[in-house]
Design an enzyme around this catalytic site. Structure first.
Site, short mmCIF file in Angstrom:
data_model
loop_
_atom_site.label_atom_id
_atom_site.label_comp_id
_atom_site.label_asym_id
_atom_site.label_seq_id
_atom_site.Cartn_x
_atom_site.Cartn_y
_atom_site.Cartn_z
CB CYS A 18 -11.28 -0.05 -26.83
SG CYS A 18 -9.96 -0.44 -28.02
CB CYS A 21 -6.04 1.23 -26.06
SG CYS A 21 -6.87 1.77 -27.57
CB CYS A 86 22.28 36.92 -18.33
SG CYS A 86 23.02 35.94 -17.01
CB CYS A 89 19.83 34.03 -14.64
SG CYS A 89 20.95 35.34 -14.14
CG ASP A 502 -12.07 -10.17 17.79
OD1 ASP A 502 -11.87 -11.30 18.25
OD2 ASP A 502 -11.57 -9.13 18.26
CG ASP A 701 -7.31 -4.30 16.13
OD1 ASP A 701 -6.23 -4.40 15.52
OD2 ASP A 701 -7.59 -3.37 16.88
CG ASP A 705 -8.68 -9.72 15.33
OD1 ASP A 705 -8.24 -10.50 16.19
OD2 ASP A 705 -9.58 -8.90 15.55
#
Length: 813
Positions: A18, A21, A86, A89, A502, A701, A705
């Site tokens: 909620c 929280c 092993c 590794c 524009d 643009d 702009d």
């Protein structure tokens, strides 16, 4: 430092139920030194944190979230690794993985030959992890279990469903025994044995099925807060504890009625509500998940060995790929060879397929329909247009509309107020009401009211009202090629009174061409085009490209100026072969003393036809004029009429002179226009309108702009293309259809309507329901609200809010 300060990280969180929280998480993060901003989105279970990495790390942020009692969600992948023999590794692989940025945890099992990695997919990908393993000298045999967000949410729903089933299994016999004990236990057994059976059946419901509520309440208590879980735990525990006392210590209380059924049914109904809510919430983010799913798993890469199928995550910029008919294009790129139709609707919203030939640009996530094409990748992975769209939409979903701050303020005091109301109701009916209305058993009566008030209150509905609508609205917008970048734009859009358009590239198609030329006595058109094209060479203005294209069509070889200077709002001044050449408008000519009188009649004629007149002079002597025209979009008048029907004032802005502006405006059906506006002055026009009380949308643009778009209440950038993340403005139109502006405004208004509806419902529900649960109707009607009905109403409240928001998925442009 500026880059560090703007660093934003995204963290998924588990366990938020909620608004309380979400507030607890935000406070925990805000307390860290170095956190610039933290935005928590309850609908998506994410927090967006801007931090200074020189002061605070992501790990510290995650620790703060955990300290607040919540979990950090992890992406996980399991790799099958060959070549490990092993423990050394395994340790080598584990250390290499653990050192990777974005890897939170790595565990290698030597016996199984597997590595399980928890990582942040926003920082590192599965392909990066696999490459790291291979760099250590081992082989990656395969991957499994990549926990994408979709799967994580599905698992959460399954978990809640399993808990719900458990709760139902025990609640049904509890309810039957409570209402008709003889049906199961027979007539011979007394009430005390029945109570013991009910007690035994209720324990799994209260403490196993209800465990999530206890966990949430404990977290809230640790944060010195109260949340929805607190209300449910307090309400059900009150009923269960009282019933347990009656069962185990029957002599301790006079009234022998038990309420095990009340506690069990409340928990079951709340779980049912949560299950349905999670299903509804998963559908709210369906659009963005579908966009994520558009990335294909594999691609056909072409290298020196021929064609080879590889993972799409392995592709790099510059790679060449083959895209066959019916497959999804995996990267942004340029077509090298081949011809096909491509369905770009998922990215741009355009329903008509786009024809692609050599040199054309294609976008990742779009579908190749008819032919085989060979594509060179220009953007891959997180840099593709599709990935940018996903990030922008996710970012928008994390923002808050101003109206949500009011909801957050109310939510902050809501649960304490409910606790106070429940306590006051309990005390009133015990001490006063029971005497006035002669209630024979005041304790169970008052307890019923206390529990009903606690469980009918629904802070969830309040917390989900705004983010649920924003998630659906922005996701639907992305499907239609309209990217809404912040929630504030949604709220401002419904107040719009003026839309500024524009001219170039917005009302017109933005692909101008030289329509006509006139030369002064003694000159010719080729000389005019050579001078104008050479002077404009290297500039980025759309008119310069039209002049250069006209010169190319005539086969002219242009020269490179030794000096070139762009004069904003006027044109360009260049030096060619030691001579000054001026190319631009009337303002430039007057500023440099160029006499336009010989061709003045031609200038007026071209302007009256809607052409932009470009003058060319050599050593201040007029060489000639170029009339450059741009085609007005077919849909321009339709868009203007639609916006006007919504009672908006439409204004066109242009740098052209008044005659040209009037001609273009007339073609588009626009009555008001402002001509000869310098690029830097467009923001001033917006400011002027705002000072008169107008709420202004600017459409233009995204780069040229930018100041005006930033100044406007709602800035809409047209034709975002591949660099949409760089566009200025609150809204980016990915495609090239002006009708998308209407879609953006209508969708914004519709989304805000849903927000208001949700907030009204959530506030009205709680305002009406709590007094009824408190027993205000009892003195007049003798009617008392059952806590079980209250729990059902609470569950329905949050479901209805999310379902109402989900209706936005039906929005049609």
């Amino acid at each position: 430092m500026d880059l560090i300060e703007r660093k934003e990280t995204v963290i998924r969180i588990k366990g938020m139920h909620c608004a309380t929280c979400a507030s607890a998480v935000k406070e925990a993060i805000d307390a860290l030194d170095g956190v610039r901003d933290a935005r928590v989105n309850l609908a998506t279970d994410r927090v967006y944190v801007k931090l200074d990495e020189s002061k605070v790390s992501r790990k510290q942020v995650e620790e703060a979230i955990r300290s607040a009692g919540y979990e950090v969600a992890k992406d996980e992948v399991t790799l099958s690794i060959g070549g490990m023999h092993c423990a050394a590794c395994a340790r080598t692989v584990e250390d290499a993985l653990g050192a990777m940025p974005g890897v939170q945890e790595a565990s290698v099992n030597l016996a199984l030959g597997r590595a399980k990695i928890a990582y942040d997919s926003a920082v590192v990908g599965k392909a990066d992890i696999a490459r790291t393993v291979e760099k250590t000298g081992y082989r990656v045999l395969g991957t499994e279990g990549a926990a994408a967000e979709k799967l994580a949410r599905a698992e959460e729903r399954r978990e809640v469903f399993r808990t719900l089933v458990l709760s139902i299994v025990f609640t049904v016999p509890i309810a039957v025994i409570s209402m008709a004990p003889e049906a199961i236990l027979g007539d011979t057994l007394d009430a005390s044995f029945r109570n013991v059976v009910l007690f035994a059946l209720s324990v799994p419901v209260q403490f196993v099925a209800g465990r999530r509520f206890y966990t949430g309440a404990y977290r809230a208590l640790g944060n010195r807060r109260a949340n929805m879980d607190s209300l449910i735990v307090l309400g059900t525990m009150s009923a269960w504890t009282y019933s347990t006392i009656v069962t185990l210590l029957p002599d301790a209380v006079a009234a022998q009625e038990v309420y095990f059924d009340t506690a069990a049914v409340i928990i079951t109904l709340v779980l049912l509500g949560k299950h349905l809510e999670l299903r509804a919430r998963s559908s709210t983010s369906e659009a963005i998940i579908l966009l994520m799913d558009l990335q294909p798993a594999t691609a056909i890469r072409v290298d020196k060995d021929g064609e080879r199928e590889v993972s799409a995550e392995e592709l790099l910029v510059g790679d060449e790929i083959i895209v066959r008919p019916g497959t999804i294009i995996p990267v942004d790129g340029a077509v090298i060879s081949g011809q096909s139709s491509v369905d770009e609707s998922v990215v741009t919203g355009e329903s008509i397929p786009s024809e692609k030939t050599a040199g054309a640009q294609v976008l990742g996530g779009t579908v190749n329909l008819t032919g085989v094409i060979r594509v060179r990748a220009t953007r891959v992975g997180a840099e593709t247009t599709l990935a940018q769209i996903v990030r922008l939409v996710e970012g928008a979903q994390a923002t808050k509309a101003p109206i949500e701050r009011y909801a957050d303020f109310v939510a902050g005091y809501f649960v304490p107020a409910v606790l106070a109301a429940a306590s006051i109701s309990l005390v009133f009916w015990l001490a006063v009401g029971s005497n006035i209305w002669e209630i024979s058993d005041p304790i169970p009566f008052s307890l019923t009211i206390f529990v009903a008030v606690l469980v009918i209150a629904c802070p969830c509905a309040l917390g989900l009202a705004t983010p649920a609508a924003i998630v659906v609205g922005t996701g639907r917008g992305a499907q239609l090629g309209v990217l809404i970048k912040d929630a504030e734009a949604l709220e401002r859009a419904h107040k719009l009174t003026t839309v500024i358009l524009d001219k170039t590239g917005t009302i017109t198609k933005g692909v101008p061409r030289v329509a006509t030329m006139y030369v002064a006595d003694g000159d010719d058109e080729d000389h005019l085009l050579f001078l104008a094209g050479s002077a404009e060479r290297g500039t980025e203005h759309v008119l310069s490209k039209a002049i250069e294209s006209a010169a190319d069509e005539r086969g002219l070889t242009l020269d490179t100026p030794s000096m070139s200077r762009v004069l904003p709002g006027e044109g360009v001044s260049a030096t060619l072969q030691g001579r000054e050449v001026l190319v631009g408008n009337r303002r430039l000519a007057l500023a440099h003393g160029v006499n336009l009188e010989p061709l003045e009649t031609r200038i007026q004629e071209m302007e009256a036809n809607g052409l932009t007149v470009v003058m060319c002079a050599e050593e201040k002597r007029l060489v000639g004029l170029l009339g450059i025209g741009d085609v007005v979009r077919e849909e321009a008048r339709e868009v203007v009429d639609e916006l006007r029907s919504q009672e908006m004032t439409i204004i066109m802005l242009t740098g052209d002179n008044a005659r040209t502006a009037k001609a273009i405006a007339s073609m588009a059906g626009i009555e008001e226009f402002t001509a000869e506006v310098m690029p830097a002055d467009k923001a001033g026009v917006v400011r002027s309108l705002q000072s008169k009380g107008e709420v202004v949308a600017m459409v233009g643009d995204g780069i040229n702009d930018a100041p005006a778009l930033a100044q406007a209440d709602v800035g809409i950038a047209m034709g975002g293309g591949a660099d949409i993340a760089l566009e200025t403005g609150n809204v980016v139109i990915v495609g090239d259809d002006l009708r998308s502006v209407v879609t953006a405004i209508r969708l914004s208004k519709r989304t805000f309507e849903k927000i208001r509806q949700n907030l009204f419902w959530a506030l009205a529900y709680n305002t009406a329901a709590i007094p009824i649960a408190a027993g205000v109707l009892y003195p007049f009607t003798g009617w008392l609200l059952s806590p079980m009905v209250a729990a059902a109403a609470m569950a329905f409240s949050s479901i209805s809010v999310v379902t109402n928001a989900s209706l936005l998925k039906r929005f049609q442009p």
